[in-house]
Design a protein around this motif. Structure first.
Motif, PDB file in Angstrom:
ATOM      1  N   UNK A   1      -7.427  22.033 -89.668  1.00 55.95           N
ATOM      2  CA  UNK A   1      -8.429  21.049 -89.274  1.00 55.95           C
ATOM      3  C   UNK A   1      -9.266  21.665 -88.162  1.00 55.95           C
ATOM      4  N   UNK A   2     -10.545  21.911 -88.440  1.00 57.97           N
ATOM      5  CA  UNK A   2     -11.441  22.441 -87.404  1.00 57.97           C
ATOM      6  C   UNK A   2     -12.193  21.274 -86.767  1.00 57.97           C
ATOM      7  N   UNK A   3     -12.544  21.410 -85.513  1.00 59.10           N
ATOM      8  CA  UNK A   3     -13.474  20.448 -84.920  1.00 59.10           C
ATOM      9  C   UNK A   3     -14.887  21.002 -85.121  1.00 59.10           C
TER      10      UNK A   3
ATOM     11  N   UNK B  47     -18.208  26.813 -87.152  1.00 62.79           N
ATOM     12  CA  UNK B  47     -18.960  28.043 -87.450  1.00 62.79           C
ATOM     13  C   UNK B  47     -18.115  29.268 -87.118  1.00 62.79           C
ATOM     14  N   UNK B  48     -17.375  29.165 -86.006  1.00 60.74           N
ATOM     15  CA  UNK B  48     -16.538  30.295 -85.609  1.00 60.74           C
ATOM     16  C   UNK B  48     -15.464  30.578 -86.667  1.00 60.74           C
ATOM     17  N   UNK B  49     -14.920  29.509 -87.232  1.00 62.31           N
ATOM     18  CA  UNK B  49     -13.929  29.684 -88.306  1.00 62.31           C
ATOM     19  C   UNK B  49     -14.563  30.394 -89.499  1.00 62.31           C
TER      20      UNK B  49
ATOM     21  N   UNK C 165     -14.975  33.945 -89.027  1.00 63.59           N
ATOM     22  CA  UNK C 165     -13.695  34.666 -89.061  1.00 63.59           C
ATOM     23  C   UNK C 165     -13.098  34.685 -90.468  1.00 63.59           C
ATOM     24  N   UNK C 166     -13.818  34.091 -91.410  1.00 65.60           N
ATOM     25  CA  UNK C 166     -13.307  34.083 -92.789  1.00 65.60           C
ATOM     26  C   UNK C 166     -12.189  33.078 -93.004  1.00 65.60           C
ATOM     27  N   UNK C 167     -12.115  32.088 -92.113  1.00 65.92           N
ATOM     28  CA  UNK C 167     -11.072  31.067 -92.203  1.00 65.92           C
ATOM     29  C   UNK C 167     -11.735  29.755 -92.613  1.00 65.92           C
ATOM     30  N   UNK C 168     -11.499  29.329 -93.816  1.00 63.44           N
ATOM     31  CA  UNK C 168     -12.161  28.120 -94.319  1.00 63.44           C
ATOM     32  C   UNK C 168     -11.246  26.919 -94.050  1.00 63.44           C
ATOM     33  N   UNK C 169     -11.679  26.007 -93.164  1.00 59.99           N
ATOM     34  CA  UNK C 169     -10.802  24.864 -92.866  1.00 59.99           C
ATOM     35  C   UNK C 169     -10.721  23.891 -94.037  1.00 59.99           C
TER      36      UNK C 169
END
Lengths: 341, 62
Positions: A87-89, A94-96, A99-103
């Motif tokens: 879960x991203x806020x 955008x930072x995720x 980094x190639x991390x899809x929330x």
């Protein structure tokens, strides 16, 4: 009852002001925005499909404090092959992506009319930037500090590319430009109302918003990162939840008091020699690194500790620093959590 | 009090009267302004125990 850490009465008095500041600032906007957003509300958080298998077992909430970069947290999560829910806020989304991390979910709540849309790439970047130095001061994602048109354009493209069908957990009080921007991108939006006061109280803002929108209400603890934890716990019903990037304070070694937003009035109030009384220090247990907090961050800290006590659950803090520790909080390394210790 | 004591005539020269608000009020205003500028991603928060609430009226579709 707030959870305190032996702060001075002076500090306590200042912190008590925060609640009334929030009420003065937001109360009208919350209900107005909720009314105005009604035509956009198609689904609520109750319509989100329950996570399955590993996604149902654990979750990581990605807040956007400076530790996220200092401790290289996003790369470590990605490299671990973590299979739980993410879960991203809004401030870390955008930072995720970079980094190639899809929330699995992105959560947004703040009703600010010009700032929050920036986290999704702001189509009105230049006009919203005028007279506001919020992003040049903030320490969440330093790429945003430059207020660069080029950076914003790249973010628009990035969010356009990844946002379609991305689950967005959006508060009924969200500002119109965030609603329009995320709808234009094609986010899959699930709405909720903020539980800001007791719905049984006379004149409750929560009840007013719920009556308008017919949405379920979730507590926010006053900040988006805490709201994301409440979402994972109460809506997704995930039993093991970790937070990262939830510093709720400043690195003492890096950040002088003068860089904090309330330094000026606090210095005038207590004098230069007594500043330590209004910037209480905490030593992070796992690293012995020293952090300090200010009234706003300390207020957030008390709120999440109180909600944690009320929930009778355990929160795994994988931030690797900051001020969030105490009853109900287990500090653990992110690599260890991802490995399912 | 100043209204009662001002008399019933107009003075020719206007005086600049300094604002005599107390220090505490000044501090609160300044702190409030700075706090408003600094808190991002934030929300009103009063309720410290209830995490989730759903109105029975909403659930009934009222």
């Amino acid at each position: 009852m707030m959870s305190h850490h032996g702060v001075s009465p002076e500090f306590q008095g200042i912190m008590d002001e925060i609640t009334s500041i929030g009420l003065d600032w937001h109360s009208e906007t919350l209900v107005e925005n909720s009314k105005r957003n009604k035509p956009f509300i198609a689904k609520s958080i109750k319509d989100i499909a329950s996570p399955q298998q590993k996604k149902a077992e654990s979750a990581i909430i990605i807040s956007a404090g400076p530790s996220l970069y200092k401790n290289n947290i996003l790369a470590r999560i990605k490299d671990s092959g973590y299979e739980g829910s993410i879960v991203a806020i809004d401030g870390s989304y955008v930072r995720c992506l970079k980094a190639g991390l899809i929330p699995d979910y992105v959560l947004t709540l703040d009703p600010h009319p010009t700032r929050i849309v920036r986290w999704f790439g702001d189509p009105d970047f230049e006009s919203n930037l005028k007279g506001d130095d919020y992003f040049s001061r903030q320490d969440l994602d330093i790429a945003f500090r430059n207020n660069s048109n080029e950076e914003n354009r790249r973010n628009i493209e990035l969010v356009n590319r990844h946002g379609k069908d991305q689950k967005l957990v959006i508060c009924s009080s969200a500002p119109m430009n965030v609603v329009e921007r995320t709808e234009a991108v094609g986010f899959d939006a699930y709405w909720w109302a903020p539980l800001v006061d007791n719905p049984g109280s006379p004149g409750s803002l929560t009840r007013a918003m719920v009556n308008e929108t017919k949405l379920p209400a979730m507590n926010t603890g006053g900040t988006v990162g805490t709201a994301a934890w409440v979402f994972a716990l109460t809506a997704l019903k995930i039993p093991r939840i970790a937070v990262v990037g939830m510093d709720l304070g400043y690195y003492k070694a890096d950040t002088g008091y003068q860089l904090t937003q309330t330094y000026g009035p606090l210095k005038d109030k207590v004098g230069e020699d007594n500043l330590k009384d209004v910037f209480p220090e905490f030593t992070y247990p796992d690293t012995d690194e020293v952090f300090y907090t200010d009234p706003t961050y300390y207020w957030y800290r008390c709120n999440i500790l109180d909600l944690l006590a009320a929930s009778k659950s355990t929160l795994y803090n994988c931030t690797g620093g900051g001020t969030l520790f105490g009853d109900g909080v287990v500090c653990v390394g992110i690599d260890e959590f991802c490995a399912g210790f | 009090m100043s209204e009662l004591m001002k008399g019933n005539f107009e003075v020719k020269r206007k005086l600049d009267v300094p604002d005599v608000s107390d220090d505490s009020a000044d501090f609160k205003n300044e702190f409030k302004k700075k706090a408003l500028e600094s808190i991002g991603g934030s929300m009103v928060f009063v309720e410290r125990e209830m995490l989730f609430w759903e109105s029975t009226e909403s659930a009934d579709g009222e």
